[in-house]
Every structure is written in structure tokens, then in C-alpha cells.
Design an enzyme around this catalytic site. Sequence first.
Site, PDB file in Angstrom:
ATOM      1  N   ARG A   1      71.496 -22.832  75.539  1.00  0.00           N
ATOM      2  CA  ARG A   1      71.208 -24.179  75.029  1.00  0.00           C
ATOM      3  C   ARG A   1      72.266 -24.638  74.036  1.00  0.00           C
ATOM      4  NH1 ARG A   1      66.919 -21.778  77.101  1.00  0.00           N
ATOM      5  NH2 ARG A   1      65.048 -22.930  77.724  1.00  0.00           N
TER       6      ARG A   1
ATOM      7  N   GLY B   1      69.173 -18.114  86.384  1.00  0.00           N
ATOM      8  CA  GLY B   1      68.158 -19.139  86.671  1.00  0.00           C
ATOM      9  C   GLY B   1      68.164 -20.230  85.609  1.00  0.00           C
TER      10      GLY B   1
ATOM     11  N   GLN C   1      62.095 -23.199  81.753  1.00  0.00           N
ATOM     12  CA  GLN C   1      63.199 -23.709  82.567  1.00  0.00           C
ATOM     13  C   GLN C   1      62.838 -25.064  83.168  1.00  0.00           C
ATOM     14  OE1 GLN C   1      64.401 -20.599  85.271  1.00  0.00           O
ATOM     15  NE2 GLN C   1      65.244 -19.367  83.614  1.00  0.00           N
TER      16      GLN C   1
ATOM     17  N   SER D   1      56.657 -22.955  82.171  1.00  0.00           N
ATOM     18  CA  SER D   1      58.023 -22.503  82.402  1.00  0.00           C
ATOM     19  C   SER D   1      58.984 -23.294  81.523  1.00  0.00           C
ATOM     20  CB  SER D   1      58.398 -22.672  83.876  1.00  0.00           C
ATOM     21  OG  SER D   1      59.808 -22.741  84.015  1.00  0.00           O
TER      22      SER D   1
ATOM     23  N   ARG E   1      65.734 -17.996  94.836  1.00  0.00           N
ATOM     24  CA  ARG E   1      64.703 -18.348  93.843  1.00  0.00           C
ATOM     25  C   ARG E   1      64.296 -19.824  93.957  1.00  0.00           C
ATOM     26  NH1 ARG E   1      66.155 -15.918  88.149  1.00  0.00           N
ATOM     27  NH2 ARG E   1      64.003 -16.566  87.779  1.00  0.00           N
TER      28      ARG E   1
ATOM     29  N   ASP F   1      59.384 -12.246  80.022  1.00  0.00           N
ATOM     30  CA  ASP F   1      60.504 -11.386  80.425  1.00  0.00           C
ATOM     31  C   ASP F   1      60.283  -9.918  80.060  1.00  0.00           C
ATOM     32  OD1 ASP F   1      61.839 -13.500  81.513  1.00  0.00           O
ATOM     33  OD2 ASP F   1      63.127 -13.849  79.782  1.00  0.00           O
TER      34      ASP F   1
ATOM     35  N   LYS G   1      69.665 -14.903  74.659  1.00  0.00           N
ATOM     36  CA  LYS G   1      70.239 -15.510  75.869  1.00  0.00           C
ATOM     37  C   LYS G   1      69.828 -16.972  75.991  1.00  0.00           C
ATOM     38  CE  LYS G   1      69.041 -13.665  79.990  1.00  0.00           C
ATOM     39  NZ  LYS G   1      68.519 -14.611  80.993  1.00  0.00           N
TER      40      LYS G   1
ATOM     41  N   LYS H   1      61.006 -13.886  89.614  1.00  0.00           N
ATOM     42  CA  LYS H   1      62.093 -13.646  88.649  1.00  0.00           C
ATOM     43  C   LYS H   1      63.308 -13.103  89.416  1.00  0.00           C
ATOM     44  CE  LYS H   1      60.070 -15.190  85.021  1.00  0.00           C
ATOM     45  NZ  LYS H   1      60.562 -16.452  84.455  1.00  0.00           N
TER      46      LYS H   1
HETATM   47  C1  S3P Z   1      64.141 -18.893  80.180  1.00  0.00           C
HETATM   48  C2  S3P Z   1      62.870 -19.100  80.585  1.00  0.00           C
HETATM   49  C3  S3P Z   1      62.065 -18.110  81.313  1.00  0.00           C
HETATM   50  C4  S3P Z   1      62.684 -16.733  81.288  1.00  0.00           C
HETATM   51  C5  S3P Z   1      64.160 -16.745  81.473  1.00  0.00           C
HETATM   52  C6  S3P Z   1      64.839 -17.614  80.424  1.00  0.00           C
HETATM   53  C7  S3P Z   1      64.838 -19.968  79.455  1.00  0.00           C
HETATM   54  O1  S3P Z   1      61.933 -18.524  82.648  1.00  0.00           O
HETATM   55  O2  S3P Z   1      62.094 -15.908  82.272  1.00  0.00           O
HETATM   56  O3  S3P Z   1      64.689 -15.432  81.377  1.00  0.00           O
HETATM   57  O4  S3P Z   1      65.864 -19.706  78.801  1.00  0.00           O
HETATM   58  O5  S3P Z   1      64.383 -21.118  79.519  1.00  0.00           O
HETATM   59  P1  S3P Z   1      60.730 -19.514  83.068  1.00  0.00           P
HETATM   60  O6  S3P Z   1      60.820 -20.618  82.131  1.00  0.00           O
HETATM   61  O7  S3P Z   1      60.999 -19.963  84.468  1.00  0.00           O
HETATM   62  O8  S3P Z   1      59.483 -18.682  82.948  1.00  0.00           O
END
Ligand code: S3P
Length: 429
Positions: A27, A94, A169, A167, A122, A315, A22, A342
Site C-alpha cells: 500500500r 494476489g 483485497q 476480504s 485464483r 494468513d 507485506k 489462497k
Molecule cells: C491481503 C489480504 C488477505 C491476505 C493476503 C494479503 C492484503 O487476502 O490473505 O495475504 O494485503 O490485502 P484477502 O483479503 O483476500 O483475504
Amino acid sequence: MNSIIIQPAASVKGEIVVPGDKSISHRSIMLGAIANGVTSVRGFLRGEDNMSTMHAFRAMGVDIKDDGETINITGCGLRGLKEPGDVLDCGNSGTTIRLITGLLSGQSFFSVVTGDKYLRKRPMKRVVEPLSLMGARIIGRHGGTLAPLAILGGPLTGINYQSPVSSAQIKSSIMLAGLYADGETHISEPSLSRDHSERMFTLFGASLVRNDSGVSVFGGVELTAQEVTVPGDISSAAFFIVAALITPNSELLIKNVGVNPSRTGIIDILLAMGGNIQLLDEREVSGEPVADILVRSSRLKGIAISGSVVPRAIDEFPAICVAAALAEGVTTVRDARELRVKETDRITAMAVNLKKMGVLVTETADGMDITGSDRLFGGTFDSCGDHRIAMSMSVAALVASSAITVTDIACVATSFPTFFPLLDKVAVK
Ligand code: S3P
């Protein structure tokens, strides 16, 4: 019907392939969209979260074609995205909302991002704050901390940002803004979160330097389209790894799984619990490590989980909780406060569900203690609208003393639309 009944299984057997990763799929669309040339993506995950990303970029004028096998993205260059005519709906994702907020901060147009009722709860301050330090103009609900967020894109300046949480993200959102910023944007984090952005930025020719203190991106550099092959998602494989470990007489081969070290915390944790797991035919594809994973039923024992392995398995905790519920002794989880923000609060969701199955669970602020049991009771369990809770409870069902109903399972389509047929295929009744 938005629920499913799962019967106990005698064993888990066979050979499977899980859908594409995913994180890498998101990306590939984002970088493909702002590169020059046509990026082709094979193994792309067609889950709802990734479709949200695809729709957002189509809404910004990017031509994205799917022939059922390959996704072809005609990139429009660093400065070629168009102002979307409507709000960008990120659904439950997210990753979509946080990453594109970084990207949108550097555009010369106005945009609004939002999502479903879960995503709108969130925390967004974690990206709005550093992006604002770069000069981004973002407002949103609740003092700019919750979506919808309105972004008036414009010139950005590089920053040196120490993220308080590990993180990917947060890191990736700032990195994407960094592509548009003046000078160097440096990001560090307490311990390494998944590094797919770093790897894919390098693949697409971004100016990026990694060192012990983190990652630097230098702005203004055009990207070049690539051919990307997405490996199977280890976060999806995790449910099947745990299923094969906990169900007696099992042997399962999961082919073509991404085993990037920033994602293999699940393997390290399950090996430490006594799991019989082997990585076979390790190789590299599109800058990402890949392997086949062979799993056999194992007698698991409780362990202490904390520190830098936590972001490397972030995750997978719902699945790890199921393994812990059947292990001998106590498993402690700490430093995992992120689980509370989450898709749902995964500490409380798993504690409530496992207690209902007869397992002794104590919550702490940043984790939980789970005392393993040799018997899990059947019953009805709620996913809380969270795909990973739904899939974890479905795996627990394989060894429960009677059938289990899992409710509110539509969310599974966000990351793993073929999960239930695949589980049915390998679970021998
Ligand atoms: C992800 C980063 C993770 C993960 C999410 C996917 C990503 O979140 O929990 O399912 O693709 O960058 P965090 O970076 O906020 O921990």
C-alpha cells in the site's frame, strides 16, 4: 536445491526482528505513486510480492529509488500514471493484482495484468464484478474471472457494495477505484478484514469515512506524500510465535511487530489455546499499532475457531494448524472457506501434510478438525508452491521425531526471504 532439511531442536531462544509487513509495504508504494510529493518508506519488505508491485508502478512511469535503507517514491499525482508499455506481471501476488486492477480501472489508458501459474488460477471475479458495477471495462480469461485481465480504464461512478466475503483485497481494490470515481464509494463486509488501506488512505489525506457499516471513499481528492515506517509483519512473526510455543524450554522476543487489531487473531487464538504470549511496549507508528512480542513454551489445548476471528487470522491458519497438531484435544476450524483460494488450497495442503506426520485431521468444506498428538513423524513434505505451507512445515520440523525435508521452498522468498537463516539462528540444536 529447491528443498531444505530441518532437524529437530532442543529449544527456540533469542531476540529477533522479522521483515516489514507485506500488506503495508504494498500500500505504501501504491499510495506513494499517486500522491503529490516524495513518499519515503522505511522498513519496506523486499520480498518478491512487493517487488512485483514496485515493478508495476515503475512500468507506469513512477520514479522509485531504493538506497538500501529507504524507498523513495516520487508521486505523480492522482492522474499522472502513464500507460505501461507491456503486460504488468504480478508474479505470485494476489494483493498486487487485485489492488492494481481497482486502481487501473480509473486510469485513462489500457493495461493488462497477469501473474504466475498459481495466481492465474485464483478467483478474480470478486474484484471484476464490483469494479464493473462502477463502470470499469475489464475482460479476462474464463468469462473475466481469471487473469490475465485486460483493463480499459475510464470514468467510474461510486457504488454501495456489500462484499459477500471479508476480504481486504476486495475492499482495497474498490477503495482504490473509489479514489477515481464520481461521488461516494461505500463498501461493507461481513466482518472486518485487515484495515491497512483505511489507515493509510487517511494518512495520505484521502477523503474517507469509517462507521459500523463499513468504509466510504469520496473520489477526486488529491493525496499528499508521507513518511511511512512499516512495522514487522505479524504474519511472519506467527511462524516464530508457534515455534517458541511448541518447542520445549523456549523463550523468544520478537521486536517491532505490527499488532493492528484486524491482524491479531493469531494472538487471540493462541492465547485461548493456553499460549504464554505477552505484548510489550505497545506504541503507534505511521498510524499502525506496534509492540514487541514475548513468547514462552506452553502446553496448548484444542479450541473451536470460527466467526469474526477468522479474517483477523486468515494468513496464519497453516501455522495455527501446527499448533493444533500438538495441542491436547481437538481444534475445530470453521468459516474459513477462503483458505481454499489462497496461494494453494491451504485446508487440503495442511491436512495432507499433517496426516503424513501421523496427525488425525478431517477436512470440512470451510475448515477442518485437528486432533492433537504428542508425536509428529519426520519425512518429506511438499509446500505446494505456497510460502506459508513451506514455513509451517519447517516449524513443525522443530518438534518432529526425526529430520524433515520440505520441498519446493523457493516460494518463501515471496514474503520472507530471510526465514530459513532466522529459523536456524533461534533453533538451538
Ligand atoms: C491481503 C489480504 C488477505 C491476505 C493476503 C494479503 C492484503 O487476502 O490473505 O495475504 O494485503 O490485502 P484477502 O483479503 O483476500 O483475504
